[in-house]
Design a protein around this motif. Structure first.
Motif, PDB file in Angstrom:
ATOM      1  N   GLU A   1      33.792  40.200  37.613  1.00 52.18           N
ATOM      2  CA  GLU A   1      33.160  38.968  37.123  1.00 52.18           C
ATOM      3  C   GLU A   1      32.051  38.517  38.079  1.00 52.18           C
ATOM      4  O   GLU A   1      30.981  38.078  37.644  1.00 52.18           O
TER       5      GLU A   1
ATOM      6  N   TYR B   1      30.630  45.498  31.563  1.00 49.45           N
ATOM      7  CA  TYR B   1      29.753  44.480  31.000  1.00 49.45           C
ATOM      8  C   TYR B   1      28.499  45.071  30.378  1.00 49.45           C
ATOM      9  O   TYR B   1      27.576  44.348  30.028  1.00 49.45           O
TER      10      TYR B   1
ATOM     11  N   ARG C   1      38.317  39.510  39.128  1.00 46.00           N
ATOM     12  CA  ARG C   1      37.393  38.557  39.754  1.00 46.00           C
ATOM     13  C   ARG C   1      36.178  39.299  40.333  1.00 46.00           C
ATOM     14  O   ARG C   1      35.061  38.814  40.264  1.00 46.00           O
TER      15      ARG C   1
ATOM     16  N   ARG D   1      29.076  40.657  37.474  1.00 40.88           N
ATOM     17  CA  ARG D   1      28.406  40.238  36.241  1.00 40.88           C
ATOM     18  C   ARG D   1      27.561  38.997  36.481  1.00 40.88           C
ATOM     19  O   ARG D   1      26.416  38.899  36.015  1.00 40.88           O
TER      20      ARG D   1
END
Length: 147
Positions: free
Chosen positions: A130, A32, A127, A133
């Protein structure tokens, strides 16, 4: 014309003994393009030394955010959290408990010890990154951190 948004860059301390979770967190930062500095310690004793800037950690920055696993060697995460929140010099640092435990008693105890958030680690890689992030986004772009 609006001014461009300047993203804050913060120092994040990850307290994690599992090599796989450390690797996934690093990969989430890279994936990210999270520009925050990530420091890693592997047990609760190192975490306390890092936060108090003792020994080999004398020159480290004070972290702006702590990601704390509960199940650690030496001092466990609950002991580290208690140390942080009892210390006037450290208690303002937000602590996100990031752990595999979904036990109600762990959640309750973490909040009793003044954790700022409790997040259960997903086992699925996509997941997991994520979640990292979202934690970063929340604490860097939404929340105002103390200086």
């Amino acid at each position: 014309m609006s001014e461009p948004t300047v993203l804050n860059v913060i120092d994040v301390l990850l307290v994690e003994d599992d090599d796989g979770d450390v690797l996934m967190t690093r990969e989430a930062f890279e994936h990210y393009k999270i520009r925050n500095a990530l420091y890693v310690v592997r047990d609760g004793e190192q975490a306390v030394q890092f936060l108090r800037r003792e020994g080999k950690y004398a020159d480290v920055p004070r972290p702006d955010l702590i990601l704390l696993d509960l199940n650690l060697p030496r001092f466990d995460g609950r002991q580290v959290l208690a140390e942080i929140k009892e210390d006037p010099a450290l208690r303002l640092i937000p602590v996100v408990v990031l752990t595999t435990s979904e036990a109600d008693e762990d959640i309750l105890r973490s909040y009793e010890l003044h954790a700022n958030a409790y997040v259960t680690k997903p086992v699925d890689f996509d997941r997991f990154i994520e979640v990292i992030r979202k934690i970063d986004e929340f604490f860097v772009t939404v929340v105002k951190l103390p200086k």
